[in-house]
Write a protein that holds these residues in place. Structure first.
Motif, PDB file in Angstrom:
ATOM      1  N   GLY A   1      -3.698  13.693  -5.834  1.00  0.00           N
ATOM      2  CA  GLY A   1      -4.462  12.976  -4.806  1.00  0.00           C
ATOM      3  C   GLY A   1      -5.213  11.793  -5.373  1.00  0.00           C
ATOM      4  N   PHE A   2      -5.746  11.959  -6.564  1.00  0.00           N
ATOM      5  CA  PHE A   2      -6.442  10.857  -7.228  1.00  0.00           C
ATOM      6  C   PHE A   2      -5.486   9.691  -7.483  1.00  0.00           C
ATOM      7  CE2 PHE A   2      -7.819   8.701 -11.135  1.00  0.00           C
ATOM      8  CZ  PHE A   2      -9.089   8.315 -10.757  1.00  0.00           C
ATOM      9  N   GLY A   3      -4.278   9.983  -7.914  1.00  0.00           N
ATOM     10  CA  GLY A   3      -3.289   8.929  -8.163  1.00  0.00           C
ATOM     11  C   GLY A   3      -2.914   8.175  -6.904  1.00  0.00           C
ATOM     12  N   GLY A   4      -2.713   8.900  -5.814  1.00  0.00           N
ATOM     13  CA  GLY A   4      -2.398   8.241  -4.545  1.00  0.00           C
ATOM     14  C   GLY A   4      -3.550   7.398  -4.035  1.00  0.00           C
ATOM     15  N   GLY A   5      -4.754   7.917  -4.179  1.00  0.00           N
ATOM     16  CA  GLY A   5      -5.939   7.157  -3.769  1.00  0.00           C
ATOM     17  C   GLY A   5      -6.144   5.923  -4.621  1.00  0.00           C
ATOM     18  N   TRP A   6      -5.828   6.033  -5.890  1.00  0.00           N
ATOM     19  CA  TRP A   6      -5.942   4.889  -6.801  1.00  0.00           C
ATOM     20  C   TRP A   6      -5.013   3.755  -6.334  1.00  0.00           C
ATOM     21  CZ3 TRP A   6      -8.615   4.917 -11.656  1.00  0.00           C
ATOM     22  CH2 TRP A   6      -8.475   3.744 -12.378  1.00  0.00           C
TER      23      TRP A   6
ATOM     24  N   GLY B   1       0.814  -1.209   0.000  1.00  0.00           N
ATOM     25  CA  GLY B   1       0.000   0.000   0.000  1.00  0.00           C
ATOM     26  C   GLY B   1       0.846   1.257   0.000  1.00  0.00           C
ATOM     27  N   VAL B   2       1.896   1.253   0.804  1.00  0.00           N
ATOM     28  CA  VAL B   2       2.796   2.408   0.840  1.00  0.00           C
ATOM     29  C   VAL B   2       3.470   2.591  -0.519  1.00  0.00           C
ATOM     30  CG1 VAL B   2       4.938   3.282   1.868  1.00  0.00           C
ATOM     31  CG2 VAL B   2       3.174   2.309   3.335  1.00  0.00           C
ATOM     32  N   VAL B   3       3.951   1.484  -1.085  1.00  0.00           N
ATOM     33  CA  VAL B   3       4.633   1.562  -2.379  1.00  0.00           C
ATOM     34  C   VAL B   3       3.666   1.996  -3.477  1.00  0.00           C
ATOM     35  CG1 VAL B   3       5.796   0.188  -4.151  1.00  0.00           C
ATOM     36  CG2 VAL B   3       6.413  -0.097  -1.759  1.00  0.00           C
ATOM     37  N   SER B   4       2.478   1.392  -3.522  1.00  0.00           N
ATOM     38  CA  SER B   4       1.510   1.733  -4.574  1.00  0.00           C
ATOM     39  C   SER B   4       1.024   3.176  -4.454  1.00  0.00           C
ATOM     40  CB  SER B   4       0.317   0.787  -4.518  1.00  0.00           C
ATOM     41  OG  SER B   4       0.703  -0.500  -4.894  1.00  0.00           O
ATOM     42  N   SER B   5       0.781   3.615  -3.242  1.00  0.00           N
ATOM     43  CA  SER B   5       0.354   5.005  -3.053  1.00  0.00           C
ATOM     44  C   SER B   5       1.452   5.967  -3.481  1.00  0.00           C
ATOM     45  CB  SER B   5      -0.011   5.265  -1.597  1.00  0.00           C
ATOM     46  OG  SER B   5      -1.158   4.545  -1.255  1.00  0.00           O
ATOM     47  N   ALA B   6       2.682   5.657  -3.107  1.00  0.00           N
ATOM     48  CA  ALA B   6       3.801   6.520  -3.499  1.00  0.00           C
ATOM     49  C   ALA B   6       3.959   6.544  -5.013  1.00  0.00           C
ATOM     50  CB  ALA B   6       5.087   6.051  -2.835  1.00  0.00           C
ATOM     51  N   MET B   7       3.816   5.396  -5.644  1.00  0.00           N
ATOM     52  CA  MET B   7       3.915   5.357  -7.106  1.00  0.00           C
ATOM     53  C   MET B   7       2.761   6.128  -7.741  1.00  0.00           C
ATOM     54  SD  MET B   7       5.292   1.516  -7.896  1.00  0.00           S
ATOM     55  CE  MET B   7       5.133   1.756  -9.648  1.00  0.00           C
ATOM     56  N   GLY B   8       1.559   5.982  -7.189  1.00  0.00           N
ATOM     57  CA  GLY B   8       0.414   6.725  -7.700  1.00  0.00           C
ATOM     58  C   GLY B   8       0.608   8.225  -7.571  1.00  0.00           C
ATOM     59  N   PHE B   9       1.109   8.652  -6.394  1.00  0.00           N
ATOM     60  CA  PHE B   9       1.397  10.072  -6.200  1.00  0.00           C
ATOM     61  C   PHE B   9       2.449  10.547  -7.202  1.00  0.00           C
ATOM     62  CE2 PHE B   9      -0.147   9.785  -1.655  1.00  0.00           C
ATOM     63  CZ  PHE B   9      -1.162  10.711  -1.822  1.00  0.00           C
ATOM     64  N   GLY B  10       3.495   9.748  -7.378  1.00  0.00           N
ATOM     65  CA  GLY B  10       4.583  10.137  -8.273  1.00  0.00           C
ATOM     66  C   GLY B  10       4.150  10.234  -9.726  1.00  0.00           C
ATOM     67  N   VAL B  11       3.475   9.196 -10.211  1.00  0.00           N
ATOM     68  CA  VAL B  11       3.050   9.185 -11.613  1.00  0.00           C
ATOM     69  C   VAL B  11       2.011  10.277 -11.869  1.00  0.00           C
ATOM     70  CG1 VAL B  11       1.837   7.817 -13.361  1.00  0.00           C
ATOM     71  CG2 VAL B  11       3.634   6.762 -11.976  1.00  0.00           C
TER      72      VAL B  11
ATOM     73  N   ALA C   1      -3.730   3.260  -3.288  1.00  0.00           N
ATOM     74  CA  ALA C   1      -4.193   2.732  -2.001  1.00  0.00           C
ATOM     75  C   ALA C   1      -5.446   1.880  -2.179  1.00  0.00           C
ATOM     76  CB  ALA C   1      -4.473   3.880  -1.039  1.00  0.00           C
ATOM     77  N   GLY C   2      -6.338   2.290  -3.056  1.00  0.00           N
ATOM     78  CA  GLY C   2      -7.564   1.527  -3.294  1.00  0.00           C
ATOM     79  C   GLY C   2      -7.295   0.184  -3.933  1.00  0.00           C
ATOM     80  N   ALA C   3      -6.316   0.132  -4.813  1.00  0.00           N
ATOM     81  CA  ALA C   3      -5.972  -1.137  -5.458  1.00  0.00           C
ATOM     82  C   ALA C   3      -5.469  -2.143  -4.423  1.00  0.00           C
ATOM     83  CB  ALA C   3      -4.919  -0.909  -6.538  1.00  0.00           C
ATOM     84  N   ILE C   4      -4.647  -1.695  -3.509  1.00  0.00           N
ATOM     85  CA  ILE C   4      -4.124  -2.599  -2.481  1.00  0.00           C
ATOM     86  C   ILE C   4      -5.220  -2.980  -1.499  1.00  0.00           C
ATOM     87  CG2 ILE C   4      -2.481  -2.763  -0.569  1.00  0.00           C
ATOM     88  CD1 ILE C   4      -1.337  -3.100  -3.425  1.00  0.00           C
ATOM     89  N   TRP C   5      -6.100  -2.056  -1.169  1.00  0.00           N
ATOM     90  CA  TRP C   5      -7.227  -2.372  -0.282  1.00  0.00           C
ATOM     91  C   TRP C   5      -8.076  -3.489  -0.884  1.00  0.00           C
ATOM     92  CZ3 TRP C   5      -8.598  -1.080   4.557  1.00  0.00           C
ATOM     93  CH2 TRP C   5      -9.884  -1.397   4.954  1.00  0.00           C
ATOM     94  N   THR C   6      -8.347  -3.396  -2.172  1.00  0.00           N
ATOM     95  CA  THR C   6      -9.147  -4.411  -2.848  1.00  0.00           C
ATOM     96  C   THR C   6      -8.439  -5.755  -2.843  1.00  0.00           C
ATOM     97  OG1 THR C   6     -10.110  -2.725  -4.268  1.00  0.00           O
ATOM     98  CG2 THR C   6     -10.280  -4.995  -5.024  1.00  0.00           C
ATOM     99  N   ARG C   7      -7.148  -5.749  -3.131  1.00  0.00           N
ATOM    100  CA  ARG C   7      -6.379  -7.001  -3.153  1.00  0.00           C
ATOM    101  C   ARG C   7      -6.366  -7.660  -1.767  1.00  0.00           C
ATOM    102  NH1 ARG C   7      -0.930  -6.135  -5.654  1.00  0.00           N
ATOM    103  NH2 ARG C   7      -2.208  -6.014  -7.513  1.00  0.00           N
ATOM    104  N   ALA C   8      -6.142  -6.861  -0.723  1.00  0.00           N
ATOM    105  CA  ALA C   8      -6.130  -7.408   0.639  1.00  0.00           C
ATOM    106  C   ALA C   8      -7.508  -7.931   1.017  1.00  0.00           C
ATOM    107  CB  ALA C   8      -5.671  -6.344   1.632  1.00  0.00           C
ATOM    108  N   SER C   9      -8.554  -7.230   0.622  1.00  0.00           N
ATOM    109  CA  SER C   9      -9.914  -7.673   0.907  1.00  0.00           C
ATOM    110  C   SER C   9     -10.193  -9.022   0.260  1.00  0.00           C
ATOM    111  CB  SER C   9     -10.911  -6.633   0.412  1.00  0.00           C
ATOM    112  OG  SER C   9     -12.230  -7.075   0.588  1.00  0.00           O
TER     113      SER C   9
END
Length: 101
Positions: free
Chosen positions: A74-79, A40-50, A81-89
């Motif tokens: 913000g949308f990229g970071g949320g995207w 989640g940390v990595v994906s959010s950081a990548m989303g924020f960066g891209v 985090a949301g992807a990892i939330w879904t995978r963990a769920s």
């Protein structure tokens, strides 16, 4: 210690986690959380960066441009985090299905 298994000496720990043994859910849940947090940390950081880089390219400065940049970033970071939330769920649902059988 060692235990004899099919003619060879094998450490006791390898028998506890053999191919046939299922890990207990008490051991799996923390692993799922740990993976989810790290990814989640990595994906959010990548989303924020891209999204941040894309916002610099797509939107000019000024008040509305800055708001658009912040919104896209913000949308990229949320995207991410949301992807990892879904995978963990989904992993938790799979674990629940396996344990309820």
């Amino acid at each position: 210690g060692t235990v004899k298994k099919s003619g060879e000496r094998v450490p006791c720990r390898s028998l506890a986690m053999s191919d046939k043994a299922k890990p207990r859910s008490e051991m799996v849940v923390p692993e799922i959380w740990e993976r989810a947090i790290l990814k989640g940390v990595v994906s959010s950081a990548m989303g924020f960066g891209v999204a941040g880089a894309a916002s610099l390219i797509l939107f000019r400065g000024g008040r509305m441009g800055n708001l658009a940049r912040m919104g896209l970033t913000g949308f990229g970071g949320g995207w991410g985090a949301g992807a990892i939330w879904t995978r963990a769920s989904l992993e938790f649902e799979d674990l629940h299905k396996k344990n309820s059988k």
